[in-house]
Scaffold this active site. Sequence first.
Site, PDB file in Angstrom:
ATOM      1  N   LYS A  75     -11.457  -5.240  -2.948  1.00  0.00           N
ATOM      2  CA  LYS A  75     -12.368  -4.332  -3.456  1.00  0.00           C
ATOM      3  C   LYS A  75     -12.026  -3.084  -4.061  1.00  0.00           C
ATOM      4  CE  LYS A  75     -12.504  -4.450   1.901  1.00  0.00           C
ATOM      5  NZ  LYS A  75     -13.567  -3.828   2.432  1.00  0.00           N
ATOM      6  N   LYS A  87       1.059  -1.171  -0.299  1.00  0.00           N
ATOM      7  CA  LYS A  87      -0.007   0.015  -0.244  1.00  0.00           C
ATOM      8  C   LYS A  87       0.797   1.454   0.375  1.00  0.00           C
ATOM      9  CE  LYS A  87      -4.380  -1.757   1.845  1.00  0.00           C
ATOM     10  NZ  LYS A  87      -5.123  -1.986   2.434  1.00  0.00           N
ATOM     11  N   LYS A 147      -4.895 -10.281  -6.026  1.00  0.00           N
ATOM     12  CA  LYS A 147      -5.965 -10.834  -5.090  1.00  0.00           C
ATOM     13  C   LYS A 147      -7.045 -10.113  -5.841  1.00  0.00           C
ATOM     14  CE  LYS A 147      -6.400  -8.428  -1.543  1.00  0.00           C
ATOM     15  NZ  LYS A 147      -6.734  -8.099  -0.059  1.00  0.00           N
TER      16      LYS A 147
HETATM   17  P1  TYM Z   1     -10.635  -6.467   4.815  1.00  0.00           P
HETATM   18  O1  TYM Z   1     -11.415  -5.415   5.053  1.00  0.00           O
HETATM   19  O2  TYM Z   1      -9.460  -6.335   3.531  1.00  0.00           O
HETATM   20  O3  TYM Z   1     -10.783  -7.486   3.986  1.00  0.00           O
HETATM   21  C1  TYM Z   1     -12.101  -8.321   5.151  1.00  0.00           C
HETATM   22  C2  TYM Z   1     -12.229 -10.079   4.999  1.00  0.00           C
HETATM   23  O4  TYM Z   1     -12.056 -10.470   4.106  1.00  0.00           O
HETATM   24  C3  TYM Z   1     -10.636 -11.181   3.884  1.00  0.00           C
HETATM   25  N1  TYM Z   1     -10.249 -10.850   1.922  1.00  0.00           N
HETATM   26  C4  TYM Z   1     -10.005 -12.289   1.302  1.00  0.00           C
HETATM   27  N2  TYM Z   1     -10.253 -13.620   1.732  1.00  0.00           N
HETATM   28  C5  TYM Z   1      -9.949 -14.309   0.360  1.00  0.00           C
HETATM   29  N3  TYM Z   1     -10.053 -13.711  -0.925  1.00  0.00           N
HETATM   30  C6  TYM Z   1      -9.533 -12.272  -1.082  1.00  0.00           C
HETATM   31  N4  TYM Z   1      -8.879 -11.826  -2.189  1.00  0.00           N
HETATM   32  C7  TYM Z   1      -9.827 -11.392  -0.090  1.00  0.00           C
HETATM   33  N5  TYM Z   1     -10.036 -10.706   0.177  1.00  0.00           N
HETATM   34  C8  TYM Z   1     -10.234 -10.226   1.219  1.00  0.00           C
HETATM   35  C9  TYM Z   1      -9.686 -11.132   4.497  1.00  0.00           C
HETATM   36  O5  TYM Z   1      -7.938 -11.518   4.668  1.00  0.00           O
HETATM   37  C10 TYM Z   1     -10.254 -10.940   5.953  1.00  0.00           C
HETATM   38  O6  TYM Z   1      -9.850 -12.153   6.586  1.00  0.00           O
HETATM   39  N6  TYM Z   1      -7.249  -5.447   8.486  1.00  0.00           N
HETATM   40  C11 TYM Z   1      -7.999  -6.992   8.391  1.00  0.00           C
HETATM   41  C12 TYM Z   1      -9.701  -6.130   9.084  1.00  0.00           C
HETATM   42  C13 TYM Z   1      -8.876  -6.214  10.315  1.00  0.00           C
HETATM   43  C14 TYM Z   1      -9.170  -7.623  11.429  1.00  0.00           C
HETATM   44  C15 TYM Z   1      -9.285  -6.638  12.319  1.00  0.00           C
HETATM   45  C16 TYM Z   1      -9.307  -8.918  10.819  1.00  0.00           C
HETATM   46  C17 TYM Z   1      -9.233  -5.210  11.410  1.00  0.00           C
HETATM   47  N7  TYM Z   1      -9.052  -6.062  12.632  1.00  0.00           N
HETATM   48  C18 TYM Z   1      -9.425  -7.874  13.477  1.00  0.00           C
HETATM   49  C19 TYM Z   1     -10.060  -9.653  11.286  1.00  0.00           C
HETATM   50  C20 TYM Z   1      -9.255  -8.839  12.946  1.00  0.00           C
HETATM   51  C21 TYM Z   1      -8.042  -5.675   7.152  1.00  0.00           C
HETATM   52  O7  TYM Z   1      -7.879  -5.111   6.188  1.00  0.00           O
HETATM   53  O8  TYM Z   1      -9.627  -7.232   6.144  1.00  0.00           O
END
Ligand code: TYM
Length: 327
Positions: A195, A110, A192
């Site tokens: 969004k 990023k 990947k």
């Molecule tokens: P975020 O919002 O980017 O994504 C949410 C969840 O979706 C999963 N994910 C995917 N899994 C499979 N294939 C993909 N292409 C894909 N894109 C996204 C992510 O791995 C995630 O599980 N840092 C985290 C949010 C967060 C969090 C936490 C998660 C903040 N605090 C505490 C768990 C525990 C994030 O940015 O996810």
Amino acid sequence: MSVVFSGIKPSGELTLGNYLGAMAQFLTYQEEEAYFCIVNQHAITVPQEAAELRQQTRRLAALYLASGLDPEKVTIFIQSEVPAHAQLAWIMTTLSQMGELERMTQYKEKAGGLNESIPAGLLTYPPFMAADILLYQADVVPVGDDQQQHLELTRTLAQRFNYRFGETFKLPVAAVAKETTRVMSLQDPLKKMSKSAEDSGTILLLDSPAVITKKIKRAVTDSENKLSYDPESKPGVSNLMAIYASISGLSYAEIEQKYADIPGYGQFKLDLAELVVGLLEPIQRRYGEIMAGDELDDMLTIGAQRASRVANKNLHQAEYAMGLSRR
Ligand code: TYM
């Protein structure tokens, strides 16, 4: 009973990757003590428009419900409504080292190319995520593959805290989906599905059936025209097969068998589109009803109250252990 915590950022529209990598797993933990957070304070590590962030937060809450999470069983809440998250986040930041934060793959991706204008929050985001998890003494954290490194750091920080100040935090483990821990872009299967890249390689949870079908029909494959699972040499087809396997419950061998006598990928893609539409249509219908109804606010208020009780107790224990309290 184990404690389960996970979160999703309310930035941009949710994708099929978010669903198959994370949300679908959430549904399997409803008999545990589970917390599912809308991590709006993480969303602001990159600039957000206020009205848009508010809307996205509400939409994500509705999607949690529409996907089948039952607020009678699990706690759904907004991160900024439980101030203990930001309080423990600061503590976790002070325990972190610059080097280990700079090594985080997501940070490097990023921040790459931003030079002087890298928002500091991008760097200090992982200790904040650690705080989210540790605040509930979570045992299990269902996430996609891209968050595993942050989970490792969470364990490191918990261990460091325990070593310095006495046994306080449990060490959580990541739970990842079998086939779909990393759903790839339909247009560039080496990247990947995300969004932020809203192109025809990304299926959004709220895409119409026609759009979903079009995106899958156009998905990049290869010229071999034979269905077989081989992520190295057939990344496009293998990604589609992973989605197929995850939704249908069939193994890769069973899918290969099913299409063994059908040349080309056309029929397979049509069937996959039908599976994805079949999965998402009921979610979209419930989502529409929830957004039009008035159950969200009460649910979120109760969720924040429930989460706060647990979070405050654990925060105070940590503060006490480090001397951040008068007695
Ligand atoms: P975020 O919002 O980017 O994504 C949410 C969840 O979706 C999963 N994910 C995917 N899994 C499979 N294939 C993909 N292409 C894909 N894109 C996204 C992510 O791995 C995630 O599980 N840092 C985290 C949010 C967060 C969090 C936490 C998660 C903040 N605090 C505490 C768990 C525990 C994030 O940015 O996810």
